[in-house]
Design an enzyme around this catalytic site. Structure first.
Site, PDB file in Angstrom:
ATOM      1  N   GLU A 277       7.663 -21.997   7.424  1.00  0.00           N
ATOM      2  CA  GLU A 277       8.158 -21.122   8.475  1.00  0.00           C
ATOM      3  C   GLU A 277       9.238 -21.762   9.345  1.00  0.00           C
ATOM      4  O   GLU A 277       9.798 -21.115  10.212  1.00  0.00           O
ATOM      5  CB  GLU A 277       7.004 -20.671   9.372  1.00  0.00           C
ATOM      6  CG  GLU A 277       6.396 -21.755  10.234  1.00  0.00           C
ATOM      7  CD  GLU A 277       5.343 -21.204  11.174  1.00  0.00           C
ATOM      8  OE1 GLU A 277       5.487 -21.410  12.389  1.00  0.00           O
ATOM      9  OE2 GLU A 277       4.381 -20.560  10.700  1.00  0.00           O
TER      10      GLU A 277
ATOM     11  N   GLU B  89       0.800  -1.225   0.000  1.00  0.00           N
ATOM     12  CA  GLU B  89       0.000   0.000   0.000  1.00  0.00           C
ATOM     13  C   GLU B  89       0.833   1.274   0.000  1.00  0.00           C
ATOM     14  O   GLU B  89       0.296   2.365  -0.197  1.00  0.00           O
ATOM     15  CB  GLU B  89      -0.954  -0.013   1.199  1.00  0.00           C
ATOM     16  CG  GLU B  89      -2.057  -1.068   1.052  1.00  0.00           C
ATOM     17  CD  GLU B  89      -2.986  -1.156   2.246  1.00  0.00           C
ATOM     18  OE1 GLU B  89      -2.609  -0.661   3.327  1.00  0.00           O
ATOM     19  OE2 GLU B  89      -4.071  -1.728   2.095  1.00  0.00           O
TER      20      GLU B  89
END
Length: 269
Positions: free
Chosen positions: A109, A78
């Protein structure tokens, strides 16, 4: 036991009415801003360290897995449309790659070396900053990434929701936002995710303002990617110059941004 894994204050959720579920979730959510408020000194310290590095050509990396990784990507993605910055200035990286944005990638992960390999693909430089995001503060992907970044001289920070976590011990500037047990035990996409989102908003927005990407309270460098934003840009120009809408739109089209249009107008008068 880690706070993020401790038992919910609520039990027999399946027996609650929808109203009870929503009311109790909202009650818990209201505690999050208070926890973030306590962490402001830590957030401030990190922001004040990031800005001069970015002024010298540094970039900001977010690394995370699961919800934490997705939140980092959201915040990074953004920044270009909001502030008109290059797409490689703020970079979000998630364990498992882009596939993991929409679908969990098994065991991604758990590799402590992969995050650093992912960062190296962007040709890191000494002025870069790496922020590890992990509610638990125990994710190997994130810990390994910041640990390697620290060794290479990069500034490191983290956002976690447990005190004294392994992740916090591996970074120069930890941010610890302890929101307490989740409404659904261990579901850190809830209060912890909200806390991380708030912290990321504060970091990126403060950094962009200090880098001069906001004038007054306006996003003067935003990308004009749709009609709504073009209209918003024209309104900003009208407020700054006193021009009528048609001329403001023409100047926006000619100069490509609110900042450039207003500066051109000021030179003209």
């Amino acid at each position: 036991m880690r706070t993020t894994e401790s038992a919910s204050y609520y039990n027999h959720l399946e027996k609650m009415s929808v109203n009870e579920l929503l009311t109790n979730m909202n009650k818990e959510d209201q505690t999050v801003p208070h926890a973030v408020n306590k962490a402001i000194p830590q957030i401030q310290k990190l922001v004040e360290a990031i800005v001069p590095r970015m002024e010298k050509g540094g970039r900001l990396f977010y690394i995370g897995a699961g919800t934490s990784g997705r939140l980092g990507i959201l915040d990074a993605s953004e920044c270009p449309p909001t502030y008109g910055v290059p797409h490689d200035l703020v970079i979000g990286i998630i364990a498992g790659g882009d596939t993991a944005i929409r679908k969990a990638v098994e065991n991604a992960e758990d590799d402590p070396e992969q995050a650093w390999a992912d960062i190296q693909a962007f040709d890191f430089n000494a002025q870069d900053t790496v922020i590890g995001i992990a509610a638990s503060g125990t994710t190997p992907y994130v810990i390994g990434g910041v640990k390697n970044a620290m060794k290479e001289g990069l500034l490191t920070g983290c956002i976690t929701c447990n005190e004294g976590s392994p992740l916090a011990k591996e970074v120069a500037m930890p941010i610890e936002i302890v929101v307490g047990p989740e409404f659904v035990t261990g579901s850190t996409r809830m209060k912890s995710g909200t806390a991380q989102k708030l912290a990321l908003n504060m970091i990126s927005t403060s950094v962009m303002i200090k880098l001069g990407k906001v004038k007054g309270n306006k996003m003067v460098d935003m990308q004009l990617s749709n009609k709504k934003l073009v209209q918003r840009g024209a309104l900003m120009i009208m407020e700054a110059t006193g021009l009528e809408e048609e001329e403001a739109l023409a100047m926006l089209k000619e100069h490509g941004s609110v900042r450039n249009a207003v500066e051109a107008f000021e030179k003209r008068v």
